[in-house]
Scaffold this motif. Sequence first.
Motif, mmCIF file in Angstrom:
data_model
loop_
_atom_site.group_PDB
_atom_site.id
_atom_site.type_symbol
_atom_site.label_atom_id
_atom_site.label_comp_id
_atom_site.label_asym_id
_atom_site.label_seq_id
_atom_site.Cartn_x
_atom_site.Cartn_y
_atom_site.Cartn_z
ATOM 1 N N GLU A 21 0.727 -1.226 -0.050
ATOM 2 C CA GLU A 21 0.157 -0.046 -0.092
ATOM 3 C C GLU A 21 0.921 1.192 0.015
ATOM 4 N N ILE A 22 1.992 1.121 0.002
ATOM 5 C CA ILE A 22 3.037 2.326 0.137
ATOM 6 C C ILE A 22 3.051 2.787 -1.349
ATOM 7 N N TRP A 43 -1.162 9.939 6.470
ATOM 8 C CA TRP A 43 0.187 9.826 5.908
ATOM 9 C C TRP A 43 1.043 9.228 6.867
ATOM 10 N N GLU A 44 1.005 9.434 8.306
ATOM 11 C CA GLU A 44 1.937 8.551 9.085
ATOM 12 C C GLU A 44 2.046 7.110 9.252
ATOM 13 N N GLY A 45 0.729 6.600 8.788
ATOM 14 C CA GLY A 45 0.903 5.085 8.612
ATOM 15 C C GLY A 45 1.627 4.950 7.719
ATOM 16 N N LEU A 49 10.673 8.389 -0.774
ATOM 17 C CA LEU A 49 9.043 8.217 -0.440
ATOM 18 C C LEU A 49 8.840 8.728 0.907
ATOM 19 N N ARG A 50 9.750 7.923 1.947
ATOM 20 C CA ARG A 50 9.471 8.189 3.322
ATOM 21 C C ARG A 50 9.910 9.613 3.316
ATOM 22 N N THR A 51 10.650 10.420 2.937
ATOM 23 C CA THR A 51 10.872 11.577 3.111
ATOM 24 C C THR A 51 9.861 12.774 2.629
ATOM 25 N N LEU A 52 8.904 12.086 1.547
ATOM 26 C CA LEU A 52 7.829 12.890 1.083
ATOM 27 C C LEU A 52 6.579 12.751 2.307
ATOM 28 N N PHE A 53 6.511 11.807 2.632
ATOM 29 C CA PHE A 53 5.450 11.238 3.663
ATOM 30 C C PHE A 53 5.882 12.267 4.867
ATOM 31 N N LYS A 54 6.871 12.301 5.490
ATOM 32 C CA LYS A 54 7.283 12.904 6.652
ATOM 33 C C LYS A 54 7.187 14.301 6.298
ATOM 34 N N GLY A 55 7.471 15.058 5.272
ATOM 35 C CA GLY A 55 6.947 16.446 4.699
ATOM 36 C C GLY A 55 5.667 16.725 4.946
ATOM 37 N N ALA A 79 8.763 21.009 7.305
ATOM 38 C CA ALA A 79 8.036 20.486 6.026
ATOM 39 C C ALA A 79 8.859 20.968 4.562
ATOM 40 N N GLY A 80 9.222 22.363 4.629
ATOM 41 C CA GLY A 80 10.001 22.868 3.748
ATOM 42 C C GLY A 80 11.253 22.038 3.309
ATOM 43 N N ALA A 81 11.957 21.978 4.304
ATOM 44 C CA ALA A 81 13.450 21.459 4.602
ATOM 45 C C ALA A 81 13.592 20.127 3.982
ATOM 46 N N LEU A 82 12.424 19.230 4.518
ATOM 47 C CA LEU A 82 12.232 17.741 3.824
ATOM 48 C C LEU A 82 11.682 17.650 2.563
ATOM 49 N N LEU A 83 11.026 18.385 1.901
ATOM 50 C CA LEU A 83 10.299 18.801 0.849
ATOM 51 C C LEU A 83 11.637 19.052 -0.366
#
Length: 200
Positions: A52-53, A79-81, A92-98, A124-128
Motif C-alpha cells: 500500500e506504500i 500519511w503517518e501510517g 518516499l519516506r521523506t515525502l510522507f514526513k514532509g 516540512a519545507g526542508a524535507l520537501l
Amino acid sequence: MALMAIGSMLRRRWLPEKSFPSYAYLPGRQPHPVRDPAGHSYNSEAMLSAAEISLDSDTFLWGLDLFNHGYYWEAHEAWEGLWQVADRGAPLRTLFKGLIMLSAAGVKIREGKQAAAVRHAGRAGALLRALMNTADHSFERALGMSPAALAEQAEAAARIPAALQATALGQPQPVFDFILGPSSGGSPIRSKERQTVIHE
C-alpha cells in the motif's frame, strides 16, 4: 472524481465514496479521535502493508482529500501510517514526513499558534526541498506541483497566517490556498471508476 466548492476554490475529492470524519480534530477541543471512545476513529486503526506504500494508494489519496478539505490532524494520521512502513532512507519516506509536518502546520494555524506553525512549515519545507533532485517526476505528478514549490507555498502560508473565519466546533477549515493532488490528467491513473463529478 467529485468536486466540492469550499470558499472560492473548487476542491477535488479523490475518494468521493469515503465519508469525511464527523469533525476536524483540534487538540483539547474535541475527543481525541483514536484514544477517546467518543472519538471519530476510535478502534478503527488499520495496519498497512508494504504493497500500500505508493502515491496512488487509497491511503495516500485519502490523506490528500483530508488535507485539501481542512482535516489536518486526520491527514497527518493517514500519511503517518504510510511513513511508518516506508523504507528508511527512501525518498518516499521523506515525502510522507514532509506532508506530515505540513499537516501539523495546518493544525497549528487553525489553533492560532503562529510560532509553532512556522516551525512545522519550515521542517516540512526542508524535507520537501531534499526531494528536489529526485530523478523521476512522480512526486510532482502526485502533488500537482514540485516538492520545492510546495515547500515555498507552505512556508509562505505559515509566515502570513490565514484569515480564519469563525467556525462551529469541529468544522474543517482549509488554511492553505493551494490544493494537492495528482496532475496526470486530473485524476489518479488507476481510479477511472471514480470520475463521476459530484457537487457536495
